[in-house]
Design a protein around this motif. Structure first.
Motif, PDB file in Angstrom:
ATOM      1  N   ARG A   1      -6.720  23.532  -0.411  1.00 26.63           N
ATOM      2  CA  ARG A   1      -6.885  22.434  -1.351  1.00 26.63           C
ATOM      3  C   ARG A   1      -5.669  21.513  -1.346  1.00 26.63           C
ATOM      4  O   ARG A   1      -5.810  20.299  -1.415  1.00 26.63           O
ATOM      5  CB  ARG A   1      -7.128  22.995  -2.752  1.00 26.63           C
ATOM      6  N   TYR A   2      -4.450  22.063  -1.301  1.00 24.45           N
ATOM      7  CA  TYR A   2      -3.290  21.170  -1.348  1.00 24.45           C
ATOM      8  C   TYR A   2      -3.168  20.381  -0.050  1.00 24.45           C
ATOM      9  O   TYR A   2      -2.752  19.221  -0.052  1.00 24.45           O
ATOM     10  CB  TYR A   2      -2.001  21.901  -1.712  1.00 24.45           C
ATOM     11  N   ALA A   3      -3.538  20.987   1.078  1.00 26.93           N
ATOM     12  CA  ALA A   3      -3.490  20.254   2.346  1.00 26.93           C
ATOM     13  C   ALA A   3      -4.508  19.120   2.339  1.00 26.93           C
ATOM     14  O   ALA A   3      -4.243  18.012   2.813  1.00 26.93           O
ATOM     15  CB  ALA A   3      -3.755  21.203   3.509  1.00 26.93           C
ATOM     16  N   GLU A   4      -5.673  19.395   1.755  1.00 26.76           N
ATOM     17  CA  GLU A   4      -6.727  18.383   1.660  1.00 26.76           C
ATOM     18  C   GLU A   4      -6.275  17.221   0.777  1.00 26.76           C
ATOM     19  O   GLU A   4      -6.442  16.049   1.141  1.00 26.76           O
ATOM     20  CB  GLU A   4      -7.988  19.017   1.078  1.00 26.76           C
ATOM     21  N   LEU A   5      -5.687  17.541  -0.385  1.00 29.63           N
ATOM     22  CA  LEU A   5      -5.229  16.482  -1.281  1.00 29.63           C
ATOM     23  C   LEU A   5      -4.093  15.695  -0.644  1.00 29.63           C
ATOM     24  O   LEU A   5      -4.039  14.458  -0.762  1.00 29.63           O
ATOM     25  CB  LEU A   5      -4.780  17.074  -2.623  1.00 29.63           C
ATOM     26  N   ASN A   6      -3.183  16.366   0.035  1.00 23.97           N
ATOM     27  CA  ASN A   6      -2.091  15.657   0.697  1.00 23.97           C
ATOM     28  C   ASN A   6      -2.636  14.646   1.699  1.00 23.97           C
ATOM     29  O   ASN A   6      -2.185  13.492   1.751  1.00 23.97           O
ATOM     30  CB  ASN A   6      -1.168  16.651   1.410  1.00 23.97           C
ATOM     31  N   ASN A   7      -3.628  15.056   2.482  1.00 22.00           N
ATOM     32  CA  ASN A   7      -4.218  14.134   3.458  1.00 22.00           C
ATOM     33  C   ASN A   7      -4.903  12.958   2.767  1.00 22.00           C
ATOM     34  O   ASN A   7      -4.807  11.815   3.224  1.00 22.00           O
ATOM     35  CB  ASN A   7      -5.221  14.885   4.342  1.00 22.00           C
ATOM     36  N   ASP A   8      -5.589  13.242   1.647  1.00 23.04           N
ATOM     37  CA  ASP A   8      -6.263  12.165   0.922  1.00 23.04           C
ATOM     38  C   ASP A   8      -5.248  11.171   0.338  1.00 23.04           C
ATOM     39  O   ASP A   8      -5.482   9.959   0.362  1.00 23.04           O
ATOM     40  CB  ASP A   8      -7.123  12.745  -0.204  1.00 23.04           C
TER      41      ASP A   8
ATOM     42  N   LYS B   1      -3.863   9.038   3.255  1.00 18.95           N
ATOM     43  CA  LYS B   1      -4.855   8.062   3.733  1.00 18.95           C
ATOM     44  C   LYS B   1      -4.943   6.874   2.780  1.00 18.95           C
ATOM     45  O   LYS B   1      -5.025   5.717   3.215  1.00 18.95           O
ATOM     46  CB  LYS B   1      -6.228   8.732   3.861  1.00 18.95           C
ATOM     47  N   TRP B   2      -4.932   7.169   1.485  1.00 23.51           N
ATOM     48  CA  TRP B   2      -5.006   6.083   0.508  1.00 23.51           C
ATOM     49  C   TRP B   2      -3.754   5.215   0.561  1.00 23.51           C
ATOM     50  O   TRP B   2      -3.831   3.980   0.528  1.00 23.51           O
ATOM     51  CB  TRP B   2      -5.181   6.665  -0.898  1.00 23.51           C
ATOM     52  N   ILE B   3      -2.575   5.838   0.676  1.00 27.31           N
ATOM     53  CA  ILE B   3      -1.324   5.083   0.760  1.00 27.31           C
ATOM     54  C   ILE B   3      -1.306   4.225   2.022  1.00 27.31           C
ATOM     55  O   ILE B   3      -0.885   3.058   1.989  1.00 27.31           O
ATOM     56  CB  ILE B   3      -0.114   6.049   0.739  1.00 27.31           C
ATOM     57  N   ALA B   4      -1.770   4.776   3.142  1.00 33.05           N
ATOM     58  CA  ALA B   4      -1.807   4.010   4.384  1.00 33.05           C
ATOM     59  C   ALA B   4      -2.671   2.764   4.221  1.00 33.05           C
ATOM     60  O   ALA B   4      -2.318   1.674   4.696  1.00 33.05           O
ATOM     61  CB  ALA B   4      -2.329   4.880   5.519  1.00 33.05           C
ATOM     62  N   LYS B   5      -3.783   2.899   3.525  1.00 34.00           N
ATOM     63  CA  LYS B   5      -4.686   1.762   3.314  1.00 34.00           C
ATOM     64  C   LYS B   5      -4.074   0.710   2.394  1.00 34.00           C
ATOM     65  O   LYS B   5      -4.226  -0.486   2.613  1.00 34.00           O
ATOM     66  CB  LYS B   5      -6.002   2.263   2.726  1.00 34.00           C
ATOM     67  N   GLU B   6      -3.334   1.157   1.372  1.00 31.65           N
ATOM     68  CA  GLU B   6      -2.811   0.242   0.355  1.00 31.65           C
ATOM     69  C   GLU B   6      -1.441  -0.340   0.687  1.00 31.65           C
ATOM     70  O   GLU B   6      -1.076  -1.395   0.173  1.00 31.65           O
ATOM     71  CB  GLU B   6      -2.722   0.977  -0.991  1.00 31.65           C
ATOM     72  N   PHE B   7      -0.665   0.353   1.538  1.00 33.08           N
ATOM     73  CA  PHE B   7       0.734  -0.041   1.735  1.00 33.08           C
ATOM     74  C   PHE B   7       1.091  -0.261   3.209  1.00 33.08           C
ATOM     75  O   PHE B   7       2.178   0.090   3.650  1.00 33.08           O
ATOM     76  CB  PHE B   7       1.665   1.000   1.116  1.00 33.08           C
ATOM     77  N   GLY B   8       0.180  -0.864   3.956  1.00 30.61           N
ATOM     78  CA  GLY B   8       0.539  -1.359   5.281  1.00 30.61           C
ATOM     79  C   GLY B   8       0.377  -0.413   6.438  1.00 30.61           C
ATOM     80  O   GLY B   8       0.873  -0.697   7.529  1.00 30.61           O
TER      81      GLY B   8
END
Length: 260
Positions: A115-122, A125-132
């Motif tokens: 679960r923590y690995a899954e949340l870390n990836n999520d 991914k969201w940060i990559a989309k929002e912050f360049g």
């Protein structure tokens, strides 16, 4: 239901970045950290294969804190442009968490590793989309040794021209941060059953030090530490009792041998 917490802080100096990185890499730890839980922390550093144009996520929790810090700092220094404005935002620190029961399930129990690995990836991914893009990410850190598990993630806010441009991601509408919270909830929060939380409350953020220095928090930390120590002693006592029980048949055999 748990409520999401997502906070973004601007970092305007190398000294400030170094201090935050030392904390996240656990080179230094504040007084409210429980060192007995530090083994549960997880750290990831990010690197790039420029020949392949790929970004890699590297588990770093088996490294020493100093090794982690060096990797983080080297990447930060590599990402910074040669020339920066005097008042430029050099980096961003994003913190993610929810209430204790919600994060406890993800970080410490109920299939926590997956679960923590899954949340870390999520989160990444969201940060990559929002912050360049993922190439702007420095590192990610899950801290389980504080009262509530939480993430620290560092970003260098570069635009497509590789210039520092935090305003591109954070400025504009006066409701930009609220809009960012909305998008985070849609992309990540809902998946983990977190509520969006109230909008436009006007509440001010309390620094970690001020929060943990509150008398109630100090007493709670002491009580929690005492409770964990009591649990540890009980487990040791149970293990000793079990060992004694296994030795008793041998003891009886020795005594019978002597009496023959």
């Amino acid at each position: 239901m748990s409520t999401q917490v997502m906070r973004v802080s601007k970092i305007k100096s190398g000294g400030a970045m170094a201090g935050l990185m030392r904390h996240s890499a656990r080179v230094t730890s504040p007084v409210w950290v429980d060192s007995t839980l530090e083994a549960g922390n997880r750290h990831w550093t990010v690197s790039e294969d420029h020949s392949q144009g790929s970004v890699m996520l590297n588990p770093a929790w088996k490294e020493t804190p100093d090794e982690r810090l060096k990797t983080m700092w080297d990447r930060f220094a590599e990402k910074l442009p040669d020339k920066t404005r005097k008042n430029a935002v050099l980096g961003l620190e994003l913190i993610f968490t929810t209430d204790f029961p919600g994060m406890e399930k993800i970080a410490r129990g109920e299939g926590g590793k997956q679960r923590y690995a899954e949340l870390n990836n999520d989160l990444l991914k969201w940060i990559a989309k929002e912050f360049g893009g993922s190439e702007n990410i420095i590192s990610s850190h899950l801290h389980t040794d504080e009262a509530t598990p939480h993430w620290h993630i560092f970003v260098v806010p570069l635009d497509k021209e590789k210039k520092l441009n935090a305003s591109k991601y954070l400025a504009g509408s006066k409701h930009r941060m609220s809009e960012l919270q909305d998008r985070f909830h849609e992309a990540v929060g809902k998946k983990y059953g977190w509520e969006r939380g109230e909008k436009y409350t006007g509440r001010k953020h309390v620094s970690p030090k001020d929060y943990h220095d509150q008398p109630g928090r100090v007493a709670a930390r002491a009580a929690a530490k005492e409770s964990r120590e009591l649990t540890r002693l009980k487990k040791e006592n149970q293990a000793l009792k079990a060992e004694v029980e296994t030795l008793r048949p041998r003891s009886r055999g020795v005594e019978n041998g002597r009496n023959m």
